[in-house]
Design a protein around this motif. Structure first.
Motif, PDB file in Angstrom:
ATOM      1  N   THR A 163     -10.952   9.764 -15.605  1.00 30.14           N
ATOM      2  CA  THR A 163     -11.374   8.511 -14.378  1.00 30.14           C
ATOM      3  C   THR A 163     -11.963   8.128 -14.014  1.00 30.14           C
ATOM      4  O   THR A 163     -12.645   6.515 -13.873  1.00 30.14           O
ATOM      5  CB  THR A 163     -11.060   9.942 -13.361  1.00 30.14           C
ATOM      6  OG1 THR A 163     -10.335  10.659 -13.583  1.00 30.14           O
ATOM      7  CG2 THR A 163     -11.123   8.931 -12.090  1.00 30.14           C
ATOM      8  N   SER A 164     -13.672   8.817 -14.847  1.00 31.11           N
ATOM      9  CA  SER A 164     -14.435   7.430 -14.651  1.00 31.11           C
ATOM     10  C   SER A 164     -15.604   6.605 -15.131  1.00 31.11           C
ATOM     11  O   SER A 164     -15.968   5.294 -15.323  1.00 31.11           O
ATOM     12  CB  SER A 164     -15.635   8.538 -15.029  1.00 31.11           C
ATOM     13  OG  SER A 164     -17.222   8.595 -15.061  1.00 31.11           O
ATOM     14  N   LEU A 167     -12.862   3.961 -13.646  1.00 29.88           N
ATOM     15  CA  LEU A 167     -12.874   3.554 -12.171  1.00 29.88           C
ATOM     16  C   LEU A 167     -14.847   2.505 -12.741  1.00 29.88           C
ATOM     17  O   LEU A 167     -14.657   1.230 -12.733  1.00 29.88           O
ATOM     18  CB  LEU A 167     -13.868   4.328 -12.088  1.00 29.88           C
ATOM     19  CG  LEU A 167     -12.555   5.355 -10.962  1.00 29.88           C
ATOM     20  CD1 LEU A 167     -13.110   5.886 -10.443  1.00 29.88           C
ATOM     21  CD2 LEU A 167     -11.667   4.342 -10.244  1.00 29.88           C
ATOM     22  N   ASN A 183     -12.890   7.317   3.910  1.00 31.66           N
ATOM     23  CA  ASN A 183     -11.820   5.958   2.750  1.00 31.66           C
ATOM     24  C   ASN A 183     -12.717   5.132   2.381  1.00 31.66           C
ATOM     25  O   ASN A 183     -13.291   4.465   3.088  1.00 31.66           O
ATOM     26  CB  ASN A 183     -10.977   5.082   3.595  1.00 31.66           C
ATOM     27  CG  ASN A 183      -9.817   6.580   4.271  1.00 31.66           C
ATOM     28  OD1 ASN A 183      -9.561   7.406   4.842  1.00 31.66           O
ATOM     29  ND2 ASN A 183      -8.935   7.092   3.174  1.00 31.66           N
ATOM     30  N   TYR A 184     -12.725   4.502   1.231  1.00 31.72           N
ATOM     31  CA  TYR A 184     -13.924   3.917   0.953  1.00 31.72           C
ATOM     32  C   TYR A 184     -12.860   2.697   0.437  1.00 31.72           C
ATOM     33  O   TYR A 184     -12.781   2.898  -0.789  1.00 31.72           O
ATOM     34  CB  TYR A 184     -14.655   3.713   0.144  1.00 31.72           C
ATOM     35  CG  TYR A 184     -16.132   3.106  -0.323  1.00 31.72           C
ATOM     36  CD1 TYR A 184     -16.688   1.924   0.824  1.00 31.72           C
ATOM     37  CD2 TYR A 184     -16.200   2.845  -2.028  1.00 31.72           C
ATOM     38  CE1 TYR A 184     -17.142   1.197   0.166  1.00 31.72           C
ATOM     39  CE2 TYR A 184     -16.782   2.405  -1.896  1.00 31.72           C
ATOM     40  CZ  TYR A 184     -17.509   1.506  -1.307  1.00 31.72           C
ATOM     41  OH  TYR A 184     -18.016   0.333  -1.392  1.00 31.72           O
ATOM     42  N   ASP A 244     -10.078   2.116  -4.440  1.00 28.18           N
ATOM     43  CA  ASP A 244      -9.982   3.111  -3.291  1.00 28.18           C
ATOM     44  C   ASP A 244     -10.836   4.381  -3.927  1.00 28.18           C
ATOM     45  O   ASP A 244     -10.039   4.584  -4.545  1.00 28.18           O
ATOM     46  CB  ASP A 244      -8.732   2.924  -2.250  1.00 28.18           C
ATOM     47  CG  ASP A 244      -8.314   1.515  -1.565  1.00 28.18           C
ATOM     48  OD1 ASP A 244      -8.904   0.807  -1.828  1.00 28.18           O
ATOM     49  OD2 ASP A 244      -6.911   1.579  -1.954  1.00 28.18           O
ATOM     50  N   PHE A 245     -11.635   4.473  -2.798  1.00 22.64           N
ATOM     51  CA  PHE A 245     -11.892   6.276  -3.056  1.00 22.64           C
ATOM     52  C   PHE A 245     -11.878   7.341  -1.656  1.00 22.64           C
ATOM     53  O   PHE A 245     -11.758   5.952  -0.549  1.00 22.64           O
ATOM     54  CB  PHE A 245     -12.973   6.101  -3.110  1.00 22.64           C
ATOM     55  CG  PHE A 245     -13.474   5.871  -4.752  1.00 22.64           C
ATOM     56  CD1 PHE A 245     -14.137   6.271  -5.505  1.00 22.64           C
ATOM     57  CD2 PHE A 245     -14.355   4.132  -4.288  1.00 22.64           C
ATOM     58  CE1 PHE A 245     -13.880   5.445  -6.319  1.00 22.64           C
ATOM     59  CE2 PHE A 245     -14.685   3.792  -5.915  1.00 22.64           C
ATOM     60  CZ  PHE A 245     -14.914   4.565  -6.451  1.00 22.64           C
ATOM     61  N   GLY A 271     -11.343  10.677   0.097  1.00 24.35           N
ATOM     62  CA  GLY A 271     -11.939  12.113   0.062  1.00 24.35           C
ATOM     63  C   GLY A 271     -11.400  13.069   1.530  1.00 24.35           C
ATOM     64  O   GLY A 271     -12.223  12.659   2.887  1.00 24.35           O
ATOM     65  N   LEU A 321     -10.444  14.908  -3.010  1.00 24.08           N
ATOM     66  CA  LEU A 321     -10.784  13.578  -4.262  1.00 24.08           C
ATOM     67  C   LEU A 321     -10.138  12.940  -4.531  1.00 24.08           C
ATOM     68  O   LEU A 321      -9.363  13.449  -4.930  1.00 24.08           O
ATOM     69  CB  LEU A 321     -12.047  14.111  -4.406  1.00 24.08           C
ATOM     70  CG  LEU A 321     -13.895  14.648  -4.183  1.00 24.08           C
ATOM     71  CD1 LEU A 321     -13.798  15.152  -5.512  1.00 24.08           C
ATOM     72  CD2 LEU A 321     -13.811  14.217  -3.011  1.00 24.08           C
ATOM     73  N   THR A 363      -8.964   8.597  -5.699  1.00 24.43           N
ATOM     74  CA  THR A 363      -8.860   7.181  -5.837  1.00 24.43           C
ATOM     75  C   THR A 363      -8.014   6.645  -6.614  1.00 24.43           C
ATOM     76  O   THR A 363      -6.791   6.704  -6.786  1.00 24.43           O
ATOM     77  CB  THR A 363     -10.356   7.061  -6.951  1.00 24.43           C
ATOM     78  OG1 THR A 363      -9.862   5.581  -7.310  1.00 24.43           O
ATOM     79  CG2 THR A 363      -9.068   7.407  -8.362  1.00 24.43           C
ATOM     80  N   ARG A 371      -3.782   6.796  -9.258  1.00 22.45           N
ATOM     81  CA  ARG A 371      -3.707   6.802  -8.433  1.00 22.45           C
ATOM     82  C   ARG A 371      -3.973   8.142  -8.648  1.00 22.45           C
ATOM     83  O   ARG A 371      -2.762   9.359  -9.231  1.00 22.45           O
ATOM     84  CB  ARG A 371      -2.759   7.116  -7.152  1.00 22.45           C
ATOM     85  CG  ARG A 371      -3.461   7.668  -6.566  1.00 22.45           C
ATOM     86  CD  ARG A 371      -2.609   8.095  -5.091  1.00 22.45           C
ATOM     87  NE  ARG A 371      -2.969   8.620  -3.514  1.00 22.45           N
ATOM     88  CZ  ARG A 371      -3.214   8.123  -2.882  1.00 22.45           C
ATOM     89  NH1 ARG A 371      -3.054   7.014  -3.228  1.00 22.45           N
ATOM     90  NH2 ARG A 371      -3.525   8.319  -1.461  1.00 22.45           N
ATOM     91  N   GLU A 424      -5.250  12.260  -7.091  1.00 27.97           N
ATOM     92  CA  GLU A 424      -5.697  12.926  -6.085  1.00 27.97           C
ATOM     93  C   GLU A 424      -6.063  14.448  -7.055  1.00 27.97           C
ATOM     94  O   GLU A 424      -5.707  14.694  -7.307  1.00 27.97           O
ATOM     95  CB  GLU A 424      -4.232  13.074  -5.514  1.00 27.97           C
ATOM     96  CG  GLU A 424      -4.708  11.954  -4.670  1.00 27.97           C
ATOM     97  CD  GLU A 424      -3.021  11.832  -3.714  1.00 27.97           C
ATOM     98  OE1 GLU A 424      -2.868  11.441  -2.791  1.00 27.97           O
ATOM     99  OE2 GLU A 424      -2.456  13.472  -4.179  1.00 27.97           O
TER     100      GLU A 424
END
Length: 712
Positions: A23-24, A27, A570-571, A578-579, A581, A616, A618, A633, A635
């Motif tokens: 994931t890291s 992103l 939500n960011y 999108d992020f 959590g 959490l 994205t 996605r 979760e």
């Protein structure tokens, strides 16, 4: 306390670390490749009737899942939609008729829920009709905290509100998708909407069929026990003959055929997950039909709304009565047949200030207002029979008639466009009647209970809130609100003294801050709360020696409290990234004098109230040329400890769940793969005590599949 043996499964931990590393990396790559242009977060309006405010301006705590999010997550049930909601837990048995939301520690019997589900403004006063296959849904709101001033009975913990998409008045649209997965999952659903008369009469039709094999194997018969299948649909007409008048008819229906309950003693479920020993494999069936008529009239000085709802559901259970050959000695063969049905009619009339137009008092003071009346009538019938070898049969029939009225009014007065004062008050009255008789049965004869009784209940529910707008996009608020659940009668009381139970009251104190920052890229919502209950209602199992496993009745346990904190965000880093959590903590506790089946439970935790939740996730997409994009996605949900019963003798330790999706979209077409419970976390989702120990069900295992679809 029961706990999955995570130490015995190091591969799960390594898989989780690998997924986080992936994931890291993904992103980081996304930030390098996708557009970094700022994208304003859309204003999300809570669609729950009588709230109707921007999520970031309403003085309450809520989680909203829009149609876009529901589609991105592949949500087909309310339980799935609540995955990201803080301090919210859905306990669900394998037959879909028993799905109970619990918010901030508040939950109860399906017969008298503490969190009410609304479909298009119509409350579901019984849990048997609250969990339907979701189709053609625009939005789901999960509102936390008592809402008695506006919604009355059975919203002591909050509400779940489901809003359908409106039919189109100009242009035809639709979509179709198929999902295939392990356990022979097969799901087909589609929708179409368009104008029958341009700009005046719109129509929509949606529906589908879903089935899967069971997750649990019955070793005696060698068959799966908890399979599911259902046909479901929704038809709508929207008529707008003028700018002032709107008439909307919504008809929802579902026919479900599910297997038996996958219940077994917890030691067996831990030794051999999703395996039960049954001498008999039964079934459960449910039919639901629900027409709703909404009429809205816009006058010059007010809006008038009428919502008429009718809900009819019927269920038939023919199941193994002892749930396992090991529950009782001698391998007794018990079978239980339970037939229930309910007809519910409700009518609400509401008037309010015109939508979007506040009443001006002075140049610096304005006001919004609403008032209304709510009427309802419920008719519930049940026939039960549990029989077996060398035991006294459990038989009964019950008829309940419940009618009531609620009158409410609320206003928000705004000063200097900075300070909002909210006031609300509701009076409820209802009359209840019970008739029939019930014979508990068991190993010893127990006198039959005559269910003939009448009672009435009334209650006044207030709410007061203060909100301060630091800026147009940041709001702080404090709120005091009351809620209650009416008293009533048990359809299966273990003894005559347990026929009736009293009403439950709650007082909630809450403060929070919410808003948008970072050029509207980040929205956040944070709240602290304290709730006091009086005469808390518990769904308690029959005392030892009376009845059979799985028999429950409602009783008032005494007083309790809950204190907690909630945060979600939500960011939107860009139009492609999108992020999201959330985090919550809560401490629930029975207070001095609280009892359950005569046992002192003071100081114990309230069941099914995780001490924390952490979510959490994205969502990211990449353009790959030719009008196509790849999207993914992830979760993660972490659930803290929770107890199974008020005595706190057994419970579930921490749980880690993960859902992954990866797909390709080109124009109107998409194909994606998914994995739910990706680490195949073994845990007990629900359990309750019996004379032989705790009976429970394993939660759903890892599931995976493929979804393909198109829209037009």
């Amino acid at each position: 306390m029961f706990s999955p043996d995570l130490n015995a499964r190091p591969s799960t931990l390594r898989l989780m670390i690998g997924c986080l590393a992936f994931t890291s990396s993904m992103l980081t790559h996304a930030q390098d490749t996708v557009s970094t242009e700022a994208v304003d977060l859309d204003a999300v309006i809570i669609s729950a009737p009588k709230i109707g405010q921007d999520l970031l301006e309403a003085p309450l705590s809520a989680t909203v899942a829009t149609a876009r999010e529901l589609q991105a997550r592949g949500v087909t049930s309310i339980k799935d939609a609540a995955f990201l909601a803080p301090n919210t837990l859905f306990t669900e048995l394998s037959p879909r008729k028993l799905s109970n939301p619990r918010v901030r520690g508040i939950g109860a019997s399906p017969f008298n829920p503490g969190v009410t589900t609304y479909y298009d403004g119509v409350p579901q006063f019984n849990g048997n009709s609250s969990s339907l296959e979701l189709v053609d849904v625009e939005q789901i709101d999960i509102v936390r905290g008592p809402l008695g001033a506006l919604f009355g009975r059975n919203t002591a913990g909050g509400l779940v509100n489901v809003t359908s998409k409106r039919p189109s008045l100009n242009g035809w649209h639709g979509g179709y998708e198929s999902t295939f997965g392990n356990y022979n999952l097969f799901d087909n659903r589609g929708s179409i909407t368009g104008p029958l008369i341009e700009d005046q009469l719109g129509f929509s039709l949606a529906g589908g069929y879903r089935e899967r094999d069971g997750y649990t194997n019955a070793v005696v018969s060698g068959t799966d026990i908890d399979n599911r299948s259902a046909y479901f649909g929704k038809a709508q007409f929207l008529w707008t003959p003028s700018e002032e008048l709107e008439v909307r008819l919504i008809v929802t229906g579902e026919t479900a055929n599910d297997g038996d309950y996958a219940l077994s003693l917890i030691p067996g479920l831990t030794a051999a997950p999703r395996t039960v020993a049954r001498s008999f494999v039964g079934y459960t069936e449910r039919d639901v039909i629900s027409p709703t008529l909404q009429v809205v009239y816009h006058a010059d000085t007010f809006d008038f709304t009428s919502t008429t709802g009718f809900v009819h559901w019927s269920t038939t259970d023919f199941i193994d009565g002892d749930y396992s050959a090991a529950v009782f000695p001698f391998g007794l063969v018990l079978t239980r047949q339970n037939v229930e049905s309910m007809q519910q009619w409700s009518q609400e009339f509401r008037v309010s200030n015109p939508e979007g137009e506040l009443v001006t008092i002075t140049d610096e003071i304005s006001m919004s207002w609403q008032a209304g009346v709510f009427l309802f009538l419920n008719n519930y019938d049940q026939t039960t029979s549990t029989t077996g070898v060398f035991v006294f049969p459990n038989v009964g029939n019950a008829a309940f008639r419940d009618q009531g009225i609620g009158i409410f009014a609320a206003t928000t007065i705004s000063f200097w466009e900075k300070l909002d004062l909210g006031l609300g008050l509701r009076w409820d009255y209802e009359d209840k009647h019970a008739s029939g008789n019930f014979q508990p049965g068991g190993f010893a004869p127990v006198p039959a209970t005559n269910l003939g009784a009448d009672s009435n209940f009334s209650h006044i529910s207030p709410t007061v809130s203060l909100s301060w707008h630091f800026t147009p996009s940041i709001l702080a608020y404090a709120q005091f609100s009351g809620g209650y659940k009416a008293g009533g009668f048990n359809q299966e009381p273990p003894v005559a003294a347990a026929l009736a139970y009293g009403k439950e009251r709650s007082w909630n104190y809450e403060a929070g801050i919410k808003g948008r920052v970072l050029e509207d890229r980040l929205s956040f919502r944070a709240a602290v709360f304290h709730t006091d209950w009086r005469n808390l209602q518990l769904n308690s199992p029959f005392p030892v020696g009376v009845g059979f496993p799985g028999s429950f009745f409602i009783a008032n346990a005494g007083n309790a409290s809950a204190t907690g904190f909630e945060l979600d965000f939500n960011y939107e880093a860009s139009s492609h990234l999108d992020f999201f959590g959330g985090f919550s903590m809560q401490n629930t506790q029975f207070l001095s004098g609280a009892t359950d089946n005569g046992l002192n439970v003071a100081g114990n935790d309230i069941p099914y109230s995780p001490d924390y939740t952490l979510n959490l996730g994205t969502q990211v997409s990449f353009e790959i040329g030719g009008g196509a994009e790849i999207y993914g996605r992830l979760e993660f949900q972490f659930l803290g400890d929770y107890e199974f019963d008020p005595s706190n003798r057994a419970g579930q330790d921490e749980i880690v769940l993960a859902n992954f999706r990866l797909g390709v979209r080109r124009g109107a077409y998409y194909v994606e793969g998914f994995v739910n419970n990706a680490f195949d976390q073994d845990y007990i989702g629900v359990a309750f005590p019996t004379p032989a120990g705790f009976l429970g069900e394993n939660a759903a295992p890892a599931t995976f599949g493929l979804r393909v679809g198109a829209t037009f």
